[in-house]
Design a protein around this motif. Structure first.
Motif, PDB file in Angstrom:
ATOM      1  N   LYS A  69      14.617 -10.190 -29.376  1.00  0.00           N
ATOM      2  CA  LYS A  69      14.653 -11.638 -29.192  1.00  0.00           C
ATOM      3  C   LYS A  69      13.242 -12.196 -29.050  1.00  0.00           C
ATOM      4  CE  LYS A  69      16.505 -12.920 -25.341  1.00  0.00           C
ATOM      5  NZ  LYS A  69      17.405 -13.383 -24.280  1.00  0.00           N
ATOM      6  N   PRO A  70      12.809 -13.111 -29.962  1.00  0.00           N
ATOM      7  CA  PRO A  70      11.473 -13.700 -29.821  1.00  0.00           C
ATOM      8  C   PRO A  70      11.451 -14.740 -28.706  1.00  0.00           C
ATOM      9  CG  PRO A  70      12.567 -14.591 -31.760  1.00  0.00           C
ATOM     10  CD  PRO A  70      13.481 -13.554 -31.169  1.00  0.00           C
ATOM     11  N   GLY A  71      10.323 -14.879 -28.055  1.00  0.00           N
ATOM     12  CA  GLY A  71      10.164 -15.877 -27.012  1.00  0.00           C
ATOM     13  C   GLY A  71      10.078 -17.276 -27.586  1.00  0.00           C
ATOM     14  N   LYS A  72      10.318 -18.258 -26.746  1.00  0.00           N
ATOM     15  CA  LYS A  72      10.309 -19.655 -27.190  1.00  0.00           C
ATOM     16  C   LYS A  72       8.958 -20.059 -27.777  1.00  0.00           C
ATOM     17  CE  LYS A  72      12.577 -23.289 -25.263  1.00  0.00           C
ATOM     18  NZ  LYS A  72      12.925 -24.284 -24.245  1.00  0.00           N
ATOM     19  N   SER A  73       7.870 -19.742 -27.088  1.00  0.00           N
ATOM     20  CA  SER A  73       6.550 -20.130 -27.597  1.00  0.00           C
ATOM     21  C   SER A  73       6.246 -19.427 -28.918  1.00  0.00           C
ATOM     22  CB  SER A  73       5.459 -19.849 -26.566  1.00  0.00           C
ATOM     23  OG  SER A  73       5.394 -18.470 -26.282  1.00  0.00           O
ATOM     24  N   THR A  74       6.735 -18.204 -29.083  1.00  0.00           N
ATOM     25  CA  THR A  74       6.534 -17.481 -30.342  1.00  0.00           C
ATOM     26  C   THR A  74       7.256 -18.192 -31.476  1.00  0.00           C
ATOM     27  OG1 THR A  74       6.296 -15.374 -29.199  1.00  0.00           O
ATOM     28  CG2 THR A  74       6.902 -15.276 -31.525  1.00  0.00           C
ATOM     29  N   VAL A  75       8.496 -18.610 -31.236  1.00  0.00           N
ATOM     30  CA  VAL A  75       9.268 -19.317 -32.260  1.00  0.00           C
ATOM     31  C   VAL A  75       8.568 -20.617 -32.643  1.00  0.00           C
ATOM     32  CG1 VAL A  75      11.448 -20.527 -32.735  1.00  0.00           C
ATOM     33  CG2 VAL A  75      11.475 -18.279 -31.633  1.00  0.00           C
TER      34      VAL A  75
END
Length: 139
Positions: free
Chosen positions: A43-49
Motif C-alpha cells: 500500500k503506497p502512502g498518501k504523500s507518495t500517491v
C-alpha cells in the motif's frame, strides 16, 4: 511521453489504477483510497500517491482537469495516442464517464473562436458537462 524516475511498485500501482479506468477522472484522494485496499506492505502512502500523480502529469501520462465547481483537481490517464488538443471532452455528471468529442464541428468551433474572437482555446483541457445517452435513459 518520456518516463522519468524509477519504476517503483507504488508508481506501477498508480499508473495501473488509471489504465484500468481510462474513461474516468479521479481526485488524488480517490486514487489513494482505491489503492489503500492493497496488502499493507504494498500500500503506497498518501504523500507518495500525491507526489506520483504530480510527476505523472509532468511526464504527460496523466492530464489534470478542474472539477465542475473549479475547486478541485481531477486526473485522467492519457492514452498513448494522446491527440486531445483538437477536440473537446464531454463529462457525464451522473456516471462520470468522459467522452472525447472527436468531430469536425469541434475543430470548426476552435477555428471560429480564434479567428472571430482572438482567443485560442486549449481544448485538451476543455470539459463540457451534461448527461450521457445511457444516463438519459437511452434517449
Amino acid at each position: 511521453m518520456s518516463q522519468k524516475g524509477y519504476n517503483t511498485a507504488a508508481r506501477e500501482a498508480v499508473i495501473g489504477f488509471f489504465r484500468l479506468n481510462p474513461d474516468r477522472q479521479f481526485a488524488a484522494e480517490q486514487v489513494f483510497e482505491a489503492l489503500s485496499s492493497a496488502a499493507e506492505d504494498k500500500k503506497p502512502g498518501k504523500s507518495t500517491v500525491y507526489r506520483l500523480i504530480s510527476r505523472l502529469c509532468e511526464e504527460g501520462l496523466l492530464r489534470r482537469y478542474r472539477d465542475g465547481a473549479g475547486s478541485n483537481s481531477l486526473f485522467q490517464y492519457v492514452h498513448k495516442e494522446g491527440g486531445c488538443e483538437k477536440h473537446f471532452h464531454l463529462k457525464c455528471t451522473d456516471c462520470g464517464v468522459v467522452y472525447h468529442l472527436e468531430c469536425e464541428k469541434s475543430e470548426e468551433l476552435l477555428c471560429h473562436v480564434l479567428a472571430e474572437h482572438g482567443f485560442k482555446i486549449n481544448s485538451g483541457l476543455s470539459m463540457l458537462y451534461g448527461r450521457c445517452q445511457k444516463c438519459e435513459g437511452g434517449k
